[in-house]
Design a protein around this motif. Structure first.
Motif, short mmCIF file in Angstrom:
data_model
loop_
_atom_site.label_atom_id
_atom_site.label_comp_id
_atom_site.label_asym_id
_atom_site.label_seq_id
_atom_site.Cartn_x
_atom_site.Cartn_y
_atom_site.Cartn_z
N VAL A 133 0.89 -1.04 -0.06
CA VAL A 133 0.06 -0.07 -0.04
C VAL A 133 0.78 1.18 -0.04
N ARG A 134 1.88 1.18 0.91
CA ARG A 134 2.89 2.40 0.92
C ARG A 134 3.55 2.49 -0.67
N ARG A 135 4.04 1.39 -1.17
CA ARG A 135 4.85 1.50 -2.46
C ARG A 135 4.10 1.79 -3.55
N MET A 136 2.70 1.55 -3.48
CA MET A 136 1.92 1.92 -4.62
C MET A 136 1.18 3.40 -4.52
N ARG A 137 1.42 3.89 -3.57
CA ARG A 137 0.74 5.19 -3.45
C ARG A 137 0.93 6.15 -4.40
N PRO A 138 -0.25 7.14 -4.94
CA PRO A 138 -1.31 7.03 -4.22
C PRO A 138 -2.30 5.98 -4.64
N LEU A 139 -3.14 5.45 -3.76
CA LEU A 139 -4.38 4.65 -4.06
C LEU A 139 -5.57 5.17 -3.45
N ARG A 140 -6.66 5.28 -4.30
CA ARG A 140 -7.97 5.79 -4.15
C ARG A 140 -8.39 5.33 -3.03
N TRP A 141 -8.34 4.06 -2.58
CA TRP A 141 -8.94 3.33 -1.43
C TRP A 141 -7.86 3.18 -0.29
N ALA A 142 -6.71 3.97 -0.32
CA ALA A 142 -5.76 3.58 0.60
C ALA A 142 -6.22 3.58 2.08
N GLY A 143 -6.93 4.53 2.63
CA GLY A 143 -7.39 4.59 3.97
C GLY A 143 -8.26 3.05 4.32
N LEU A 144 -9.14 3.23 3.39
CA LEU A 144 -10.06 1.86 3.53
C LEU A 144 -9.22 0.59 3.57
N LEU A 145 -8.10 0.40 2.68
CA LEU A 145 -7.41 -0.69 2.75
C LEU A 145 -6.41 -0.95 3.91
N ARG A 146 -5.91 0.16 4.39
CA ARG A 146 -5.27 0.15 5.55
C ARG A 146 -5.96 -0.22 6.87
N THR A 147 -7.16 0.36 7.25
CA THR A 147 -8.14 -0.04 8.15
C THR A 147 -8.47 -1.57 7.97
N ALA A 148 -8.83 -1.99 6.78
CA ALA A 148 -9.06 -3.51 6.54
C ALA A 148 -7.99 -4.20 7.21
N LEU A 149 -6.72 -3.86 6.73
CA LEU A 149 -5.59 -4.63 6.97
C LEU A 149 -5.31 -4.59 8.37
N ASP A 150 -5.55 -3.54 9.14
CA ASP A 150 -5.37 -3.48 10.70
C ASP A 150 -6.18 -4.42 11.28
#
Length: 312
Positions: A176-193
């Motif tokens: 997620v960090r390497r591919m930024r910007p991602l449109r759903w980055a916030g959602l994906l980080r929350t899901a991964l947490d």
């Protein structure tokens, strides 16, 4: 000793499921007249203007992957869920094979069974070490998740690859960090947490969202319990209640609606109930569409608030 053209193309075709591009054949010393001769003799089949197969008949799934990348050229990669399938992901099949190509690539015609997706990202760093040009698992599923309209689909594929032990939340966080910007980055980080905390399915992610939005204490997930029948089971979600008891929430998806599974669930629930343990159930649809009702009942049954979120 250097191999002749015939031996060279045979060796390459063996590695590529019988598919060869005209560019490759030309580099191996097989000119267009030789290709035309093989096609006219019905030993080879012209699959696209750019690709031939050294076999006849319908193409296999593996051959369609090679058809897509050979048609699109040396920078193309099998991507998204098609790449995840190569890496072992199950139960996320799509009929079409997805090929990810550079944004500026011009493709003159469609290829049956293949979907081409364009990206401005550099494809080289996302390529796996494989004879098949294919994306690494982590960027493949993140690239797929990022263009989904459904948040649940985007979250669900991350839960699936971790639950199937194909990767880890840590590796996905790094991509997620390497591919930024991602449109759903916030959602994906929350899901991964949440997945890192034990959520193993999209329904369990829905429970986590319900708790955040309604200010409920997060549950324990996948708790090992031995039922009255002696069998070891895993519960979906559990909360410790103020009086010392435990509330268990079991989530029923479509799988549970079949008669034989329904009876198994009844027996499972009965074996888990005890004087200090309450078992209740909800459907995956309720978590998606009527989360406020589920939250209201969890509060009524004793689940504590965290002091944040909205009251149902």
């Amino acid at each position: 000793m250097r191999r002749g053209p015939d031996e060279a193309w045979r060796a390459l075709a063996l590695r590529q499921e019988g598919l060869l591009s005209r560019r490759q054949l030309s580099e191996l010393g097989v000119d267009r007249w030789a290709v035309r001769s093989q096609v006219r003799a019905e030993r080879w089949t012209l699959r696209t203007p750019m690709v031939v197969s050294t076999t006849t008949g319908p193409l296999s799934r593996a051959q369609v992957r090679w058809l897509g990348v050979l048609h699109a050229g040396p920078e193309a990669l099998v991507g998204d869920l098609s790449a995840a399938e190569v890496h072992g992901l199950e139960r996320w099949h799509r009929d079409d094979v997805t090929i990810v190509v550079p944004q500026g690539l011009e493709l003159d015609e469609d290829v049956e069974g293949v979907v081409f997706r364009r990206t401005r990202r550099a494809l080289g760093p996302m390529s796996a070490s494989s004879h098949l040009p294919v994306m690494r698992l982590e960027p493949a599923v993140l690239h797929f998740a990022d263009y989904q309209h459904s948040r649940r689909t985007a979250q669900g594929v991350l839960a699936a690859v971790v639950q199937q032990q194909l990767t880890t939340p840590e590796r996905l966080h790094e991509w997620v960090r390497r591919m930024r910007p991602l449109r759903w980055a916030g959602l994906l980080r929350t899901a991964l947490d949440e997945i890192e905390g034990g959520a193993r399915s999209v329904s369990e992610l829905d429970v986590a969202r319900l708790c955040r939005e309604h200010g409920l204490t997060p549950p324990h997930r996948q708790v090992r319990r031995r039922g009255s029948d002696g069998r070891l089971r895993y519960t979906d979600c559990e909360w410790d209640l103020p009086g010392g008891g435990v509330l268990v929430l079991e989530i029923d998806g479509a799988f549970h609606m079949h008669a034989e599974n329904w009876e198994d669930d009844i027996a499972r629930e009965r074996s888990l109930v005890s004087t200090d343990r309450i078992v209740v159930r909800c459907t995956a649809r309720e978590l998606r569409e009527e989360a406020y009702r589920v939250a209201h009942d969890l509060l009524r049954l004793g689940v504590l608030r965290t002091g944040t979120g909205s009251c149902p």
